[in-house]
Write a protein that holds these residues in place. Structure first.
Motif, PDB file in Angstrom:
ATOM      1  N   ARG A 290       0.841  -1.186   0.000  1.00  0.00           N
ATOM      2  CA  ARG A 290       0.000   0.000   0.000  1.00  0.00           C
ATOM      3  C   ARG A 290       0.882   1.245   0.000  1.00  0.00           C
ATOM      4  O   ARG A 290       2.086   1.162  -0.138  1.00  0.00           O
ATOM      5  CB  ARG A 290      -0.962  -0.040   1.185  1.00  0.00           C
ATOM      6  CG  ARG A 290      -1.921  -1.234   1.081  1.00  0.00           C
ATOM      7  CD  ARG A 290      -3.091  -1.149   2.032  1.00  0.00           C
ATOM      8  NE  ARG A 290      -2.641  -0.929   3.391  1.00  0.00           N
ATOM      9  CZ  ARG A 290      -3.313  -0.206   4.292  1.00  0.00           C
ATOM     10  NH1 ARG A 290      -4.437   0.390   3.960  1.00  0.00           N
ATOM     11  NH2 ARG A 290      -2.855  -0.078   5.504  1.00  0.00           N
ATOM     12  N   THR A 291       0.279   2.405   0.128  1.00  0.00           N
ATOM     13  CA  THR A 291       1.010   3.657  -0.012  1.00  0.00           C
ATOM     14  C   THR A 291       1.325   4.275   1.346  1.00  0.00           C
ATOM     15  O   THR A 291       0.652   3.984   2.350  1.00  0.00           O
ATOM     16  CB  THR A 291       0.178   4.665  -0.814  1.00  0.00           C
ATOM     17  OG1 THR A 291      -0.984   5.021  -0.041  1.00  0.00           O
ATOM     18  CG2 THR A 291      -0.249   4.076  -2.162  1.00  0.00           C
ATOM     19  N   GLN A 294      -1.693   5.773   3.053  1.00  0.00           N
ATOM     20  CA  GLN A 294      -2.566   4.760   3.642  1.00  0.00           C
ATOM     21  C   GLN A 294      -2.008   4.261   4.970  1.00  0.00           C
ATOM     22  O   GLN A 294      -2.769   3.990   5.910  1.00  0.00           O
ATOM     23  CB  GLN A 294      -2.744   3.599   2.664  1.00  0.00           C
ATOM     24  CG  GLN A 294      -3.610   3.945   1.463  1.00  0.00           C
ATOM     25  CD  GLN A 294      -3.639   2.841   0.421  1.00  0.00           C
ATOM     26  OE1 GLN A 294      -2.614   2.218   0.112  1.00  0.00           O
ATOM     27  NE2 GLN A 294      -4.814   2.570  -0.119  1.00  0.00           N
ATOM     28  N   TRP A 295      -0.692   4.149   5.072  1.00  0.00           N
ATOM     29  CA  TRP A 295      -0.087   3.766   6.354  1.00  0.00           C
ATOM     30  C   TRP A 295      -0.358   4.823   7.416  1.00  0.00           C
ATOM     31  O   TRP A 295      -0.652   4.502   8.563  1.00  0.00           O
ATOM     32  CB  TRP A 295       1.421   3.557   6.170  1.00  0.00           C
ATOM     33  CG  TRP A 295       1.787   2.172   5.755  1.00  0.00           C
ATOM     34  CD1 TRP A 295       1.119   1.371   4.877  1.00  0.00           C
ATOM     35  CD2 TRP A 295       2.910   1.409   6.200  1.00  0.00           C
ATOM     36  NE1 TRP A 295       1.767   0.169   4.733  1.00  0.00           N
ATOM     37  CE2 TRP A 295       2.870   0.162   5.533  1.00  0.00           C
ATOM     38  CE3 TRP A 295       3.964   1.661   7.066  1.00  0.00           C
ATOM     39  CZ2 TRP A 295       3.833  -0.829   5.719  1.00  0.00           C
ATOM     40  CZ3 TRP A 295       4.937   0.676   7.264  1.00  0.00           C
ATOM     41  CH2 TRP A 295       4.856  -0.559   6.601  1.00  0.00           C
ATOM     42  N   ASP A 297      -2.930   6.838   7.508  1.00  0.00           N
ATOM     43  CA  ASP A 297      -4.352   6.707   7.859  1.00  0.00           C
ATOM     44  C   ASP A 297      -4.547   5.576   8.873  1.00  0.00           C
ATOM     45  O   ASP A 297      -5.322   5.713   9.830  1.00  0.00           O
ATOM     46  CB  ASP A 297      -5.186   6.427   6.613  1.00  0.00           C
ATOM     47  CG  ASP A 297      -5.331   7.645   5.706  1.00  0.00           C
ATOM     48  OD1 ASP A 297      -5.138   8.780   6.197  1.00  0.00           O
ATOM     49  OD2 ASP A 297      -5.629   7.466   4.508  1.00  0.00           O
ATOM     50  N   ASP A 298      -3.866   4.452   8.657  1.00  0.00           N
ATOM     51  CA  ASP A 298      -3.990   3.330   9.583  1.00  0.00           C
ATOM     52  C   ASP A 298      -3.419   3.663  10.959  1.00  0.00           C
ATOM     53  O   ASP A 298      -3.965   3.252  11.992  1.00  0.00           O
ATOM     54  CB  ASP A 298      -3.285   2.095   9.022  1.00  0.00           C
ATOM     55  CG  ASP A 298      -4.179   1.286   8.086  1.00  0.00           C
ATOM     56  OD1 ASP A 298      -5.330   1.694   7.866  1.00  0.00           O
ATOM     57  OD2 ASP A 298      -3.710   0.243   7.576  1.00  0.00           O
TER      58      ASP A 298
END
Length: 320
Positions: A290-291, A294-295, A297-298
């Motif tokens: 993933r990008t 996105q990391w 966001d997690d």
């Protein structure tokens, strides 16, 4: 101490004949050795579908493997730690470690289908035994005093500026505040125990909900207990934190010591952002493909799930 002269089937076969003659006759193949830092001139191969063999072909790599051999020998003696590899043969002349292969899958492959509470209880059992003072005393008596685990560095100044290129504009200020929070949170060291040092999902072997094995003890060192939990929030275990909270809950029940979720997340943040930066700069995909945004966001979801607000909260790790 002696190590393989080269990474070749011939050199490994000769070492196996000296150290584990019972494996003589099995076909041996080795990966193509890549140039680079001699520290990483080591590998492991499967022999005969029953054994895992670790070997090294440089002094720095051999020293790490020799230390792992000594640590496993010490921790396997009564009272033995649970979930250790079964050592079939080992040697430091040449440096070679042969363990029995245990069928199973990595945590990443089974985590979505497992009972998180059951899994957390088993991981807590392993960590409680590893972190017990007697484990550290035995290990250091066998291999000498540890100098400490390879801790990720402070990140506010070192990471935030280059990391900004890889996240969305609206995430940059948040990441800076997170970095400042993590550095402040870890400014005062916690109690020191023996730690595995690299307890990610691929160093665990599971049979559905049953933990069979913890592997790769090359990075054993000393650090605070929370350091060993830094990979449990993910990535690879989803944006949720059920496994982490289960481990902390059972760890407290076994040891009588409460782990700080804030300190775990501070280590987790350092680990994750360092991974994002070096992989992005090197053009290497992140482990879950993933990008970086996105990391990030997690990470925000994990902080929320644990009730931690590193941007607004003045609470220090360990405080109620």
């Amino acid at each position: 101490m002696r190590w393989l002269a080269e990474c070749s089937a011939e050199a490994l076969g000769e070492a196996l004949r000296a150290v584990a003659p019972e494996l003589n006759g099995y076909r041996v193949t080795v990966p193509v050795a890549a140039p680079g830092d001699p520290l990483w001139h080591k590998s492991s191969v499967i022999v005969g579908d029953r054994y895992a063999v670790k070997f090294a072909w440089s002094r720095p790599a051999a020293l790490r493997l020799a230390r792992e051999i000594g640590v496993l020998a010490a921790l396997s003696r009564a009272p033995a730690l649970p979930f250790l590899p079964d050592v079939v043969a080992s040697s430091t002349d040449p440096v070679l470690l042969v363990t029995r292969l245990v069928p199973g899958a990595s945590l990443f492959q089974v985590v979505d289908a497992m009972d998180r509470d059951c899994a957390g209880r088993q991981l807590a059992r392993f960590l409680a035994a590893l972190h017990h003072p007697s484990a550290g005393e035995r290990a250091q008596a066998a291999v000498g005093e540890f100098t400490g685990a390879q801790l990720p560095p402070p990140i506010a100044m070192a990471l935030c500026e280059p990391l900004a290129r890889w996240v969305r504009p609206e995430q940059r200020r948040t990441v800076v505040r997170w970095c400042e929070w993590a550095d402040a949170a870890l400014a005062s060291p916690g109690p020191t125990v023996l730690v595995h040092g690299d307890l990610h999902g691929d160093n665990q072997v599971w049979d559905h909900d049953e933990l069979r094995l913890v592997v790769d003890f090359e990075t054993v060192g000393t650090a605070e207990p929370e350091y060993d939990l830094r990979a449990l929030p993910g990535p690879g275990t989803g944006p949720g934190v059920e496994l982490l909270t289960a481990v902390m809950r059972h760890y407290a029940q076994i040891t009588g010591r409460r782990l700080s979720p804030e300190r775990v997340m501070a280590w987790h943040l350092r680990n994750a952002l360092n991974d994002v930066l070096w992989r992005s700069e090197a053009g290497i995909a992140l482990p879950d493909h993933r990008t970086p945004p996105q990391w990030v966001d997690d990470l925000a979801l994990r902080f929320d799930a644990l009730g931690i607000d590193p941007v607004a909260s003045p609470r220090q790790p360990g405080q109620a």
